[in-house]
Design an enzyme around this catalytic site. Structure first.
Site, PDB file in Angstrom:
ATOM      1  N   ASP A   1       0.869  -1.173   0.000  1.00  0.00           N
ATOM      2  CA  ASP A   1       0.000   0.000   0.000  1.00  0.00           C
ATOM      3  C   ASP A   1       0.912   1.230   0.000  1.00  0.00           C
ATOM      4  O   ASP A   1       2.133   1.133   0.179  1.00  0.00           O
ATOM      5  CB  ASP A   1      -0.970  -0.013   1.192  1.00  0.00           C
ATOM      6  CG  ASP A   1      -2.180   0.884   0.910  1.00  0.00           C
ATOM      7  OD1 ASP A   1      -2.138   1.670  -0.062  1.00  0.00           O
ATOM      8  OD2 ASP A   1      -3.182   0.817   1.653  1.00  0.00           O
TER       9      ASP A   1
HETATM   10  C1  BGC Z   1      -5.012   3.305   0.131  1.00  0.00           C
HETATM   11  C2  BGC Z   1      -5.221   2.255  -0.941  1.00  0.00           C
HETATM   12  C3  BGC Z   1      -5.065   2.852  -2.308  1.00  0.00           C
HETATM   13  C4  BGC Z   1      -3.715   3.517  -2.406  1.00  0.00           C
HETATM   14  C5  BGC Z   1      -3.422   4.110  -3.768  1.00  0.00           C
HETATM   15  C6  BGC Z   1      -3.746   4.110  -0.097  1.00  0.00           C
HETATM   16  O1  BGC Z   1      -3.681   5.193   0.751  1.00  0.00           O
HETATM   17  O2  BGC Z   1      -4.967   2.685   1.387  1.00  0.00           O
HETATM   18  O3  BGC Z   1      -6.489   1.672  -0.779  1.00  0.00           O
HETATM   19  O4  BGC Z   1      -5.239   1.877  -3.293  1.00  0.00           O
HETATM   20  O5  BGC Z   1      -3.639   4.536  -1.434  1.00  0.00           O
HETATM   21  O6  BGC Z   1      -4.174   5.205  -4.033  1.00  0.00           O
END
Ligand code: BGC
Length: 718
Positions: A266
């Protein structure tokens, strides 16, 4: 390119080039992007120089065919080996046609429509040049304080798994041969939804038994459906951050489940191993994440700055790096990017397909099916002849798309007032009372409008930044100004129909008794105002059923339907008054249970009948009930089958959802609904983590929600 050619390509790559494939950067880093391409201060601070950008493997958050084609073109001119970029974005509940948030979709219990919505999102995203969506999010959640509950389909492992599959089917379809689908990335692995206290990014500590019983099945279901990618979670799991968790990813995900696709961290989660306190520095963070099996590091620089040294110092074997690179190259190959790096991106199709009538029709239907009628004393449906006053912060608000609707636009959104005006011309609209501060002039305006009306339609809720990522709350009531507003209106003694726009089950103190009817619309998306108006005026009868329980109050959380009985259940025939598992100041059960939702008609269920009193291994059991529409209007009922295992090797939930079916019934119409189960539906994790069923007695229930007590019994014989 075939496997052999990919291998040859890998052999030509320098270690820096390999490390480049392992980093994912946001659009502004990329040359050829409209909003960036210049290495600025913070990028330099990360050690991101031009060379790194040229070697980068994938891009986060780009959109638009023209933009993406341009970035790709400039990249291919610079990348020594001509390896195309992969474009990944969060297309969670729609690209520009925004569908209801996933929690709402969960409440539709309509898998075909959920799949159709994901397909529409994939079509819009892929003609805009996107290759991978960071969806579905399938984190089971029992805590409405957590803002991200709106991204998942709720509290039940079976329902979540069915939706996980439907979303993956919709996004991916036959993406290897169809340019109008995207690869799917299930997230967040694992158990992110169980963050302590509902506080985002917080600790998760749970037994492996609980993890396997409830939290893992939906990720597994997505992978069984062919989901290409997995994203790690921010949380620690039993002491080890998910993003550096070898047991979780090398052992369980890769070895036990055989997942061979790309695993991405993530956002920033590799570097977060440092503040988590399991890595001293970026180098150690890089090593731990790579060893745990994370192929792509999203938006931080540990891999890019340290892979070279880790390998040359013999700390990390180059084969581990090669493995990760090869997985990424394979995904690029599957998507056909070596043959056509501009896959799908097409300005002409963008203008034809995005926000098409078809997509909008799906959004409208899904929004209507997702809304849950929580209460109705007859105030709904509204009559066109009634004079309605539309009041409240969501009366004219465009903020009904919900989090993760970054490409949805205000102009394309049908607000509630617009929807209502399509039914009733002389609706009185009061000046909106702000989410946080209801000024006295707003209240005066509301009272004036209400005074002249036959019925008050009160549009309340949470602004979309009150839920979603980093949107945790301890008090899940509506904002005070809205509670004040409803009290003021109550004095007028007029029927109040409350429509809620929000991203979590709420504590409805101050709303439930004050309202004559409550329609939970969630964040219903682009067609939201129209769909809600369709329901309010009875063009469509409400049919949504809660995918997550509504607690009586935050003090009761977690509250979920498939809990265990305890040794001192409150409602046992011989229960004592005091020494039972209960609160002194609240019922145990939720305000509205899982599976619950009213309509404008009613349904009756006949006794449950079984094809046999005995189920033998290798055979099937059919469980049926006749469901009748006993009201005056047509409707769709979600018929639900629950099972209770009366005695297990470990404790079993008081009920477990096993099947469901949406049925359309005209007034007076009756249909027999049958579900078939077999021994495999009765398996569960034993204390030694074996997944088995036990011979013995079971009860089955068929009904309209998880409180169904319409039951029959059978014996499993082994
Ligand atoms: C979130 C994810 C997301 C990623 C990319 C993160 O902050 O937890 O769910 O896919 O950002 O945008």
């Amino acid at each position: 390119m075939n496997e052999q050619q990919l291998q040859t390509l890998l052999e030509q790559m320098t270690l820096d080039e390999k490390a480049g494939q392992l980093i994912q950067l946001a659009t502004p880093f990329l040359k050829g992007s409209s909003d960036g391409g210049q290495i600025t201060g913070p990028m330099e601070g990360m050690g991101i120089n031009e060379k790194v950008v040229e070697n980068t493997g994938s891009v986060l958050g780009a959109s638009g065919a023209k933009e993406i084609k341009n970035i790709q073109k400039v990249h291919l001119e610079q990348n020594r080996l001509g390896i195309p970029l992969l474009f990944m974005s969060d297309i969670v509940h729609g690209y520009k046609t925004i569908f209801p948030v996933p929690l709402a979709v969960g409440c539709s219990w309509d898998l075909d429509l959920a799949e159709k919505s994901a397909e529409a999102a994939a079509v819009e995203a892929s003609v805009s040049g996107i290759h991978v969506t960071f969806a579905p999010m399938v984190d089971l959640s029992r805590d409405p304080r957590w803002g991200r509950v709106m991204e998942s389909t709720g509290e039940d492992a079976y329902l979540n798994s069915e939706f996980a599959r439907a979303f993956v089917r919709g996004f991916q379809g036959d993406f290897e041969n169809d340019n109008q689908r995207v690869a799917s990335c299930v997230k967040h692995f694992a158990a992110y939804g169980a963050a302590e206290g509902g506080r985002d990014y917080n600790t998760v500590d749970m037994s492996e038994w609980q993890l396997r019983e409830n939290y893992l099945p939906a990720y597994k279901a997505a992978l069984d459906e062919g989901c290409e990618m997995v994203m790690t979670a921010f949380n620690i799991l039993n002491g080890v951050p998910s993003t550096g968790n070898k047991d979780l990813m090398r052992e369980l995900l890769r070895k036990e489940w055989g997942f061979n696709g790309v695993l991405i961290s993530d956002w920033g989660a590799v570097k977060e191993l440092i503040p988590h306190g399991v890595a001293e520095d970026e180098k150690e963070a890089a090593r731990k994440a790579l060893e745990a099996g994370v192929d792509i590091e999203m938006m931080t620089e540990c891999y890019i700055n340290h892979v070279q040294n880790l390998v040359s110092e013999g700390i990390l074997s180059e084969s581990l790096v090669d493995e990760a690179v090869l997985r990424i190259l394979k995904l690029k190959q599957k998507l056909g990017l070596f043959d056509n790096p501009y896959r799908g991106a097409d300005e002409k199709l963008e203008s034809e397909l995005i926000l098409s009538d078809n997509h909008r029709a799906t959004a409208r239907e899904l929004a209507a099916k997702s809304a849950v009628l929580l209460k109705n004393d007859g105030a709904l449906p509204l009559k066109k002849s009634q004079k309605a006053a539309l009041i409240g912060p969501f009366a004219e608000s465009h903020d009904i798309l919900g989090p993760w609707s970054w490409l949805g636009s205000k102009e394309d959104t049908i607000t509630l007032d617009r929807g209502i005006r399509s039914y009733a011309k002389d609706v009185q609209i009061a000046e909106g009372s702000g989410i946080d501060s209801g000024s006295s002039s707003q209240i005066q305006s509301a009272l004036k409008a209400a005074h002249e009306a036959d019925v008050i339609v009160l549009a309340l809720g949470e602004s979309s930044d009150m839920s979603g990522e980093a949107g945790s709350r301890t008090d899940i009531r509506l904002p005070e100004s809205q509670l004040d507003l409803i009290q003021e209106l109550k004095h007028l003694n007029k029927p109040i129909v409350t429509v809620l726009f929000n991203g979590r089950p709420l504590d409805l103190h101050g709303v439930i008794d004050e309202s004559n009817a409550i329609l939970e619309a969630w964040y219903p998306g682009t067609e939201g105002g129209q769909a809600v108006a369709d329901l309010l005026y009875g063009t469509t009868a409400p049919s949504g059923k809660l995918a997550m329980s509504f607690p009586q109050s935050a003090g009761q959380i977690p509250v979920y339907y498939n809990h265990y009985n305890t040794g001192r259940p409150k409602n046992a025939p011989d229960a004592q008054e005091r020494y039972v598992s209960q609160y002194l100041d609240s019922p145990n059960g939720p305000l509205f249970p899982f599976g619950y939702g009213l309509s404008y008609t009613t349904y009756s269920y006949s006794d449950v009948s079984l094809s046999s009193q005995v189920l033998k291994e290798g055979e099937t059991l059919t469980i049926s009930s006749k469901v009748k529409n006993t009201g005056d209007v047509a409707g769709e009922e979600v018929v639900q089958l629950y099972v209770k295992d009366l005695s297990g090797e470990v404790v079993r939930p008081v009920k477990e959802l096993k099947r469901f079916e949406r049925v359309y019934l005209k007034p007076g119409q009756e249909k027999e609904i049958s579900f078939t189960i077999d021994e495999s539906d009765l398996r569960y994790y034993h204390s030694n983590l074996e997944y088995l069923s036990d011979a013995g007695d079971f009860k089955v229930f068929i009904g309209c929600d998880s409180k169904a007590n319409n039951s029959a019994s059978f014996k499993l014989v082994k």
